[in-house]
Design a protein around this motif. Sequence first.
Motif, PDB file in Angstrom:
ATOM      1  N   ASP A   1      26.908 -11.448   0.484  1.00 54.97           N
ATOM      2  CA  ASP A   1      28.195 -12.398  -0.077  1.00 54.97           C
ATOM      3  C   ASP A   1      27.858 -13.757  -0.286  1.00 54.97           C
ATOM      4  O   ASP A   1      28.098 -14.383  -1.253  1.00 54.97           O
ATOM      5  CB  ASP A   1      29.356 -12.334   0.935  1.00 54.97           C
ATOM      6  CG  ASP A   1      30.225 -11.087   1.055  1.00 54.97           C
ATOM      7  OD1 ASP A   1      30.156 -10.508   0.101  1.00 54.97           O
ATOM      8  OD2 ASP A   1      30.864 -10.762   1.928  1.00 54.97           O
ATOM      9  N   VAL A   2      26.612 -14.491   0.771  1.00 57.21           N
ATOM     10  CA  VAL A   2      26.118 -15.587   0.677  1.00 57.21           C
ATOM     11  C   VAL A   2      25.491 -15.690  -0.806  1.00 57.21           C
ATOM     12  O   VAL A   2      25.434 -16.663  -1.212  1.00 57.21           O
ATOM     13  CB  VAL A   2      25.628 -15.679   1.953  1.00 57.21           C
ATOM     14  CG1 VAL A   2      24.514 -16.966   1.736  1.00 57.21           C
ATOM     15  CG2 VAL A   2      26.559 -15.841   3.144  1.00 57.21           C
ATOM     16  N   LEU A   3      24.371 -14.666  -0.892  1.00 57.41           N
ATOM     17  CA  LEU A   3      23.525 -14.547  -1.891  1.00 57.41           C
ATOM     18  C   LEU A   3      24.285 -14.738  -3.272  1.00 57.41           C
ATOM     19  O   LEU A   3      23.931 -15.244  -4.156  1.00 57.41           O
ATOM     20  CB  LEU A   3      22.788 -13.257  -1.981  1.00 57.41           C
ATOM     21  CG  LEU A   3      21.732 -13.294  -0.854  1.00 57.41           C
ATOM     22  CD1 LEU A   3      21.002 -11.995  -0.861  1.00 57.41           C
ATOM     23  CD2 LEU A   3      20.565 -14.659  -0.887  1.00 57.41           C
ATOM     24  N   CYS A   4      25.603 -13.837  -3.276  1.00 60.02           N
ATOM     25  CA  CYS A   4      26.079 -13.648  -4.673  1.00 60.02           C
ATOM     26  C   CYS A   4      26.861 -15.266  -4.799  1.00 60.02           C
ATOM     27  O   CYS A   4      26.969 -15.651  -5.796  1.00 60.02           O
ATOM     28  CB  CYS A   4      27.384 -12.755  -4.447  1.00 60.02           C
ATOM     29  SG  CYS A   4      28.529 -12.599  -5.925  1.00 60.02           S
ATOM     30  N   ALA A   5      27.405 -16.081  -3.670  1.00 59.47           N
ATOM     31  CA  ALA A   5      27.904 -17.105  -3.868  1.00 59.47           C
ATOM     32  C   ALA A   5      27.078 -18.293  -4.446  1.00 59.47           C
ATOM     33  O   ALA A   5      27.342 -19.047  -5.353  1.00 59.47           O
ATOM     34  CB  ALA A   5      28.609 -17.634  -2.604  1.00 59.47           C
ATOM     35  N   GLU A   6      25.644 -17.964  -3.906  1.00 58.30           N
ATOM     36  CA  GLU A   6      24.818 -19.109  -4.339  1.00 58.30           C
ATOM     37  C   GLU A   6      24.296 -18.977  -5.692  1.00 58.30           C
ATOM     38  O   GLU A   6      24.165 -19.834  -6.457  1.00 58.30           O
ATOM     39  CB  GLU A   6      23.523 -18.928  -3.367  1.00 58.30           C
ATOM     40  CG  GLU A   6      23.488 -19.436  -2.013  1.00 58.30           C
ATOM     41  CD  GLU A   6      22.331 -19.371  -0.943  1.00 58.30           C
ATOM     42  OE1 GLU A   6      21.612 -18.670  -1.532  1.00 58.30           O
ATOM     43  OE2 GLU A   6      22.544 -19.739   0.266  1.00 58.30           O
ATOM     44  N   ILE A   7      24.327 -17.699  -5.978  1.00 55.33           N
ATOM     45  CA  ILE A   7      23.876 -17.172  -7.390  1.00 55.33           C
ATOM     46  C   ILE A   7      24.942 -17.920  -8.354  1.00 55.33           C
ATOM     47  O   ILE A   7      24.690 -18.616  -9.320  1.00 55.33           O
ATOM     48  CB  ILE A   7      23.737 -15.879  -7.682  1.00 55.33           C
ATOM     49  CG1 ILE A   7      22.320 -15.335  -6.885  1.00 55.33           C
ATOM     50  CG2 ILE A   7      23.698 -15.369  -9.132  1.00 55.33           C
ATOM     51  CD1 ILE A   7      22.394 -13.908  -6.906  1.00 55.33           C
ATOM     52  N   LEU A   8      26.372 -17.696  -8.015  1.00 57.46           N
ATOM     53  CA  LEU A   8      27.312 -18.226  -8.863  1.00 57.46           C
ATOM     54  C   LEU A   8      27.471 -19.651  -8.855  1.00 57.46           C
ATOM     55  O   LEU A   8      27.645 -20.134  -9.922  1.00 57.46           O
ATOM     56  CB  LEU A   8      28.865 -17.599  -8.204  1.00 57.46           C
ATOM     57  CG  LEU A   8      28.927 -16.163  -8.296  1.00 57.46           C
ATOM     58  CD1 LEU A   8      30.211 -15.926  -7.775  1.00 57.46           C
ATOM     59  CD2 LEU A   8      29.027 -15.646  -9.907  1.00 57.46           C
ATOM     60  N   ALA A   9      27.249 -20.233  -7.784  1.00 50.67           N
ATOM     61  CA  ALA A   9      27.184 -21.691  -7.690  1.00 50.67           C
ATOM     62  C   ALA A   9      25.859 -22.210  -8.612  1.00 50.67           C
ATOM     63  O   ALA A   9      26.077 -23.395  -9.355  1.00 50.67           O
ATOM     64  CB  ALA A   9      26.781 -22.303  -6.366  1.00 50.67           C
ATOM     65  N   ASP A  10      24.812 -21.606  -8.569  1.00 53.41           N
ATOM     66  CA  ASP A  10      23.712 -22.072  -9.274  1.00 53.41           C
ATOM     67  C   ASP A  10      23.909 -21.636 -10.825  1.00 53.41           C
ATOM     68  O   ASP A  10      23.548 -22.851 -11.868  1.00 53.41           O
ATOM     69  CB  ASP A  10      22.337 -21.257  -8.876  1.00 53.41           C
ATOM     70  CG  ASP A  10      21.083 -21.738  -9.751  1.00 53.41           C
ATOM     71  OD1 ASP A  10      20.763 -22.925  -9.647  1.00 53.41           O
ATOM     72  OD2 ASP A  10      20.551 -21.023 -10.559  1.00 53.41           O
ATOM     73  N   ALA A  11      24.551 -20.613 -11.283  1.00 51.49           N
ATOM     74  CA  ALA A  11      25.154 -20.420 -12.483  1.00 51.49           C
ATOM     75  C   ALA A  11      25.876 -21.258 -13.210  1.00 51.49           C
ATOM     76  O   ALA A  11      25.861 -21.728 -14.048  1.00 51.49           O
ATOM     77  CB  ALA A  11      25.345 -19.100 -12.685  1.00 51.49           C
ATOM     78  N   GLN A  12      26.924 -21.880 -12.088  1.00 46.33           N
ATOM     79  CA  GLN A  12      28.068 -22.926 -12.586  1.00 46.33           C
ATOM     80  C   GLN A  12      27.106 -24.148 -12.753  1.00 46.33           C
ATOM     81  O   GLN A  12      27.520 -24.645 -13.744  1.00 46.33           O
ATOM     82  CB  GLN A  12      28.566 -22.941 -11.219  1.00 46.33           C
ATOM     83  CG  GLN A  12      29.828 -24.064 -11.599  1.00 46.33           C
ATOM     84  CD  GLN A  12      30.901 -23.612 -12.766  1.00 46.33           C
ATOM     85  OE1 GLN A  12      31.257 -22.350 -13.070  1.00 46.33           O
ATOM     86  NE2 GLN A  12      31.683 -24.583 -13.676  1.00 46.33           N
ATOM     87  N   ARG A  13      26.139 -24.644 -11.991  1.00 41.47           N
ATOM     88  CA  ARG A  13      25.445 -25.788 -12.216  1.00 41.47           C
ATOM     89  C   ARG A  13      24.647 -25.636 -13.697  1.00 41.47           C
ATOM     90  O   ARG A  13      24.677 -26.949 -14.271  1.00 41.47           O
ATOM     91  CB  ARG A  13      24.489 -26.199 -11.253  1.00 41.47           C
ATOM     92  CG  ARG A  13      25.118 -26.501  -9.875  1.00 41.47           C
ATOM     93  CD  ARG A  13      24.148 -27.149  -8.679  1.00 41.47           C
ATOM     94  NE  ARG A  13      23.310 -26.164  -8.475  1.00 41.47           N
ATOM     95  CZ  ARG A  13      23.325 -25.361  -7.500  1.00 41.47           C
ATOM     96  NH1 ARG A  13      24.244 -25.192  -6.855  1.00 41.47           N
ATOM     97  NH2 ARG A  13      22.185 -24.292  -7.255  1.00 41.47           N
TER      98      ARG A  13
END
Length: 217
Positions: free
Chosen positions: A10-22
Amino acid sequence: MDATKQNSPDVLCAEILADAQRQSEEILQRAKTEAETTLAAASAEAEKIRHERREQAQTEAVRRKELILATVAVETGRLRSARTEALLESVREEIRRRLLARNFDSRKTIIALAAEAIRRMPGNDFVLKISAADHAAFGGGLAGEIAQHVGRSPLNLAISLDAAMTDGGVVVQTPDGFQFWDNRLLSRLERLWPELRRQIAIRASLVGENNSTGGGA
């Protein structure tokens, strides 16, 4: 947060999504900046093209205006010249008509024209040809009067009729025909017309004194 939670899916997915958003926001921002730059450049280029075309149109308009004005000036000059020539020709025809009408003293005219010619010709012997009508009217005594007007002696003048002569005036020549002076009225008109037409045109304000009306003025 312990290591287990940090590495959880879950944490990795959130970080990936956040990075993609940036990255997405950065890409959008760059695209927006590039679009604004491109639009500004396009607007500047369009304005430049409009300005160049406007200048070209103005230059073409000026060129066409000058061409039209030049054409008008040429046409005006042509019409004025044609009108001037027509007026001068009408004057010439009127002079010719009056000469043929012979409403003047033909005897005095012949004497003056013959004397003028002889004064300019060397020698003493001359044949003077006049029309049959003039010869019949006053052939007698004409030679003596002409000699008096010339003011040169001795002079041997022979008056001869020329059936081919229909206008007034006189033709003076030596017996051998070497010297010849055509002082008939119409011949004289043709000879003097270039200078006459120039003077008439100037006095009638048809042309300036330094301008030519054509035809050897």
